[in-house]
Scaffold this active site. Structure first.
Site, PDB file in Angstrom:
ATOM      1  N   GLU A   1      21.148  18.432  10.705  1.00 14.12           N
ATOM      2  CA  GLU A   1      20.569  19.199   9.597  1.00 14.12           C
ATOM      3  C   GLU A   1      19.111  19.541   9.907  1.00 14.12           C
ATOM      4  O   GLU A   1      18.211  19.332   9.096  1.00 14.12           O
ATOM      5  CB  GLU A   1      20.694  18.456   8.260  1.00 14.12           C
ATOM      6  CG  GLU A   1      20.533  19.395   7.072  1.00 14.12           C
ATOM      7  CD  GLU A   1      20.740  18.704   5.729  1.00 14.12           C
ATOM      8  OE1 GLU A   1      21.278  19.361   4.827  1.00 14.12           O
ATOM      9  OE2 GLU A   1      20.360  17.528   5.585  1.00 14.12           O
TER      10      GLU A   1
ATOM     11  N   HIS B   1      19.317   9.725 -14.182  1.00 11.82           N
ATOM     12  CA  HIS B   1      18.616   8.888 -13.203  1.00 11.82           C
ATOM     13  C   HIS B   1      17.998   7.679 -13.905  1.00 11.82           C
ATOM     14  O   HIS B   1      17.528   7.769 -15.044  1.00 11.82           O
ATOM     15  CB  HIS B   1      17.529   9.715 -12.514  1.00 11.82           C
ATOM     16  CG  HIS B   1      17.013   9.111 -11.248  1.00 11.82           C
ATOM     17  ND1 HIS B   1      16.087   8.095 -11.240  1.00 11.82           N
ATOM     18  CD2 HIS B   1      17.290   9.367  -9.939  1.00 11.82           C
ATOM     19  CE1 HIS B   1      15.802   7.761  -9.989  1.00 11.82           C
ATOM     20  NE2 HIS B   1      16.532   8.515  -9.186  1.00 11.82           N
TER      21      HIS B   1
ATOM     22  N   ARG C   1      10.668  14.530  -8.600  1.00 11.34           N
ATOM     23  CA  ARG C   1       9.403  14.162  -9.266  1.00 11.34           C
ATOM     24  C   ARG C   1       8.584  15.392  -9.658  1.00 11.34           C
ATOM     25  O   ARG C   1       7.807  15.324 -10.606  1.00 11.34           O
ATOM     26  CB  ARG C   1       8.596  13.173  -8.421  1.00 11.34           C
ATOM     27  CG  ARG C   1       7.975  13.616  -7.186  1.00 11.34           C
ATOM     28  CD  ARG C   1       7.072  12.554  -6.545  1.00 11.34           C
ATOM     29  NE  ARG C   1       7.675  11.259  -6.311  1.00 11.34           N
ATOM     30  CZ  ARG C   1       8.421  10.946  -5.257  1.00 11.34           C
ATOM     31  NH1 ARG C   1       8.720  11.862  -4.360  1.00 11.34           N
ATOM     32  NH2 ARG C   1       8.892   9.729  -5.110  1.00 11.34           N
TER      33      ARG C   1
ATOM     34  N   ASP D   1      15.513  14.364   6.480  1.00 11.78           N
ATOM     35  CA  ASP D   1      14.059  14.382   6.335  1.00 11.78           C
ATOM     36  C   ASP D   1      13.517  13.162   5.604  1.00 11.78           C
ATOM     37  O   ASP D   1      12.527  13.241   4.886  1.00 11.78           O
ATOM     38  CB  ASP D   1      13.642  15.654   5.584  1.00 11.78           C
ATOM     39  CG  ASP D   1      14.447  15.879   4.309  1.00 11.78           C
ATOM     40  OD1 ASP D   1      14.988  14.900   3.761  1.00 11.78           O
ATOM     41  OD2 ASP D   1      14.535  17.037   3.867  1.00 11.78           O
TER      42      ASP D   1
ATOM     43  N   GLU E   1       9.096  15.162   2.231  1.00 13.48           N
ATOM     44  CA  GLU E   1      10.181  15.520   3.141  1.00 13.48           C
ATOM     45  C   GLU E   1       9.885  16.745   4.006  1.00 13.48           C
ATOM     46  O   GLU E   1      10.302  16.810   5.175  1.00 13.48           O
ATOM     47  CB  GLU E   1      11.477  15.754   2.349  1.00 13.48           C
ATOM     48  CG  GLU E   1      12.073  14.500   1.751  1.00 13.48           C
ATOM     49  CD  GLU E   1      11.478  14.125   0.405  1.00 13.48           C
ATOM     50  OE1 GLU E   1      11.926  13.123  -0.187  1.00 13.48           O
ATOM     51  OE2 GLU E   1      10.556  14.841  -0.070  1.00 13.48           O
TER      52      GLU E   1
ATOM     53  N   HIS F   1      16.229  14.903 -11.198  1.00 17.34           N
ATOM     54  CA  HIS F   1      15.536  13.678 -10.809  1.00 17.34           C
ATOM     55  C   HIS F   1      14.257  13.927 -10.020  1.00 17.34           C
ATOM     56  O   HIS F   1      13.450  13.031  -9.848  1.00 17.34           O
ATOM     57  CB  HIS F   1      16.456  12.813  -9.936  1.00 17.34           C
ATOM     58  CG  HIS F   1      16.681  13.394  -8.562  1.00 17.34           C
ATOM     59  ND1 HIS F   1      17.573  14.420  -8.329  1.00 17.34           N
ATOM     60  CD2 HIS F   1      16.107  13.103  -7.367  1.00 17.34           C
ATOM     61  CE1 HIS F   1      17.545  14.725  -7.049  1.00 17.34           C
ATOM     62  NE2 HIS F   1      16.669  13.961  -6.443  1.00 17.34           N
TER      63      HIS F   1
END
Length: 364
Positions: A119, A236, A205, A97, A133, A203
């Protein structure tokens, strides 16, 4: 030498795409009458180079990344893909994605090249989580001719969206095929004795700010209660993550803050873990291969199969719940064992075999 019956283009741009397409690439390379070319869009740079080398892959086509923003990258990538699509491809294969996957699928569509989506069918139906995504994978789903969902739930989502059953092949997730490849070719396996470490990654957002702080305070409490437990935290590189993690955990003796791990290092860290805390989608798929229970630091997941199988629990980011859940598994060996023995619901390592069987049967 005659022209191959199938001329296939694999499009990758990011680290996860490379991992999940690599075993398929190697399997396709062994097939007769098949020419397979690997295209890397440049969406990820150094990280991608590391993982390509890990899987012994040298891209046949490398696009130049243009600009620093996603918009600039997309414009440059789309223009370069136009030139690549002048060749008579039999099929374009994309995974997941990402922006690269969407651009690869879209450009192929405009050139009447059928698209295979590895996937396929993962859904939250929340456009904001994960962003962007969720919408990218839905749009790829409207373009693709071959849909390869990793699980029955993903297959059901595609059917619900009126994708014809004959266009869908339930395969399992190629991430397990990739793990089997590195176990065989790179010697990954448990190398420590005893309980093992607590492995942490965060990580996403949507967890930036308050939520990361909460997770870090939870880890500090866990570390204080159990000084014998080593907490391994690859941090990260984004300053939004680095600053609070180091501020809250930088002086805790049994918390080891390190730079992000490459793929092989992460697989070894998983193999040696007692428990994983993460907001990563990929680790939700990978930890069960090594029999390591996992706690998901999110409020929802597009991989509910892990929850249903019992190898993962959804805990969110509130410190009290994180601490209480870890403590319960520490105190209750039977509960930990039940999660560890649940198996991997995402695949059996034969996804690539099923994909190739479908393509050889149905690709004209």
């Amino acid at each position: 030498m005659g022209t191959p019956a199938r001329n296939l283009l694999l499009v990758s741009g990011t680290r996860p795409e490379i991992i999940k397409l690599a075993p398929l690439y190697h399997a396709l390379k062994t097939r007769p009458d098949t020419r397979v070319q690997w295209l890397h869009t440049g969406q990820h740079g150094d990280m991608a180079e590391q993982i390509l080398a890990c899987f012994d892959i040298k891209p046949d086509i490398k696009l130049a990344r243009r600009g620093s923003t996603l918009a600039e990258f997309s414009i440059g990538c789309r223009a370069q893909l136009e030139q690549v699509m002048q060749e008579p491809w039999s099929l374009a294969v994309v995974q997941g994605d990402t922006e690269s996957a969407f651009l690869g699928a879209l450009t192929a569509f405009y050139h009447h090249v059928p698209v295979a989506h590895v996937e396929a069918g993962l859904r939250t139906y929340n456009p904001a989580r994960p962003f962007p995504e969720e919408i990218l994978r839905q749009m790829i789903g409207r373009i693709a001719r071959f849909h390869f969902p990793p699980t029955e739930r993903a297959r059901a989502a595609l059917l619900k969206e009126n994708i014809a059953d004959k266009l869908i092949t339930l395969t399992g997730n190629t991430v397990v095929d990739a793990q089997n490849w590195v176990i065989t070719h790179r010697g990954i396996g448990r190398k420590i004795e005893g309980r093992g470490h607590l492995l942490v990654t965060t990580h996403r957002r949507e967890n930036w700010g308050h939520d990361i702080n909460e997770v870090c305070y939870a880890l500090a409490t866990i570390a204080e209660r159990h000084p014998e437990l080593q907490i391994l935290f690859p941090v990260h590189l984004n300053p939004v993550v680095q600053q609070p993690v180091h501020a809250i955990l930088g002086h805790v003796p049994n918390v080891k803050l390190i730079n992000p791990l490459d793929y092989l290092e992460m697989q070894q860290a998983l193999a040696d873990a007692w428990l994983v805390l993460t907001d990563s989608g990929g680790l939700q798929e990978e930890a069960p291969t090594f029999g390591v229970p996992l706690l998901v630091l999110r409020e929802e997941t597009e991989r509910p199969e892990a929850l249903e199988a019992g190898c993962a629990q959804l805990v969110g980011t509130q410190r009290a719940k994180v601490v209480d859940t870890v403590e319960a598994l520490w105190q209750n060996q039977d509960a930990w064992q039940a999660m560890a023995r649940a198996g991997n619901p995402f695949g059996d390592g034969k996804a690539c075999e099923r994909i190739i069987a479908t393509l050889e049967r149905d690709l004209a």
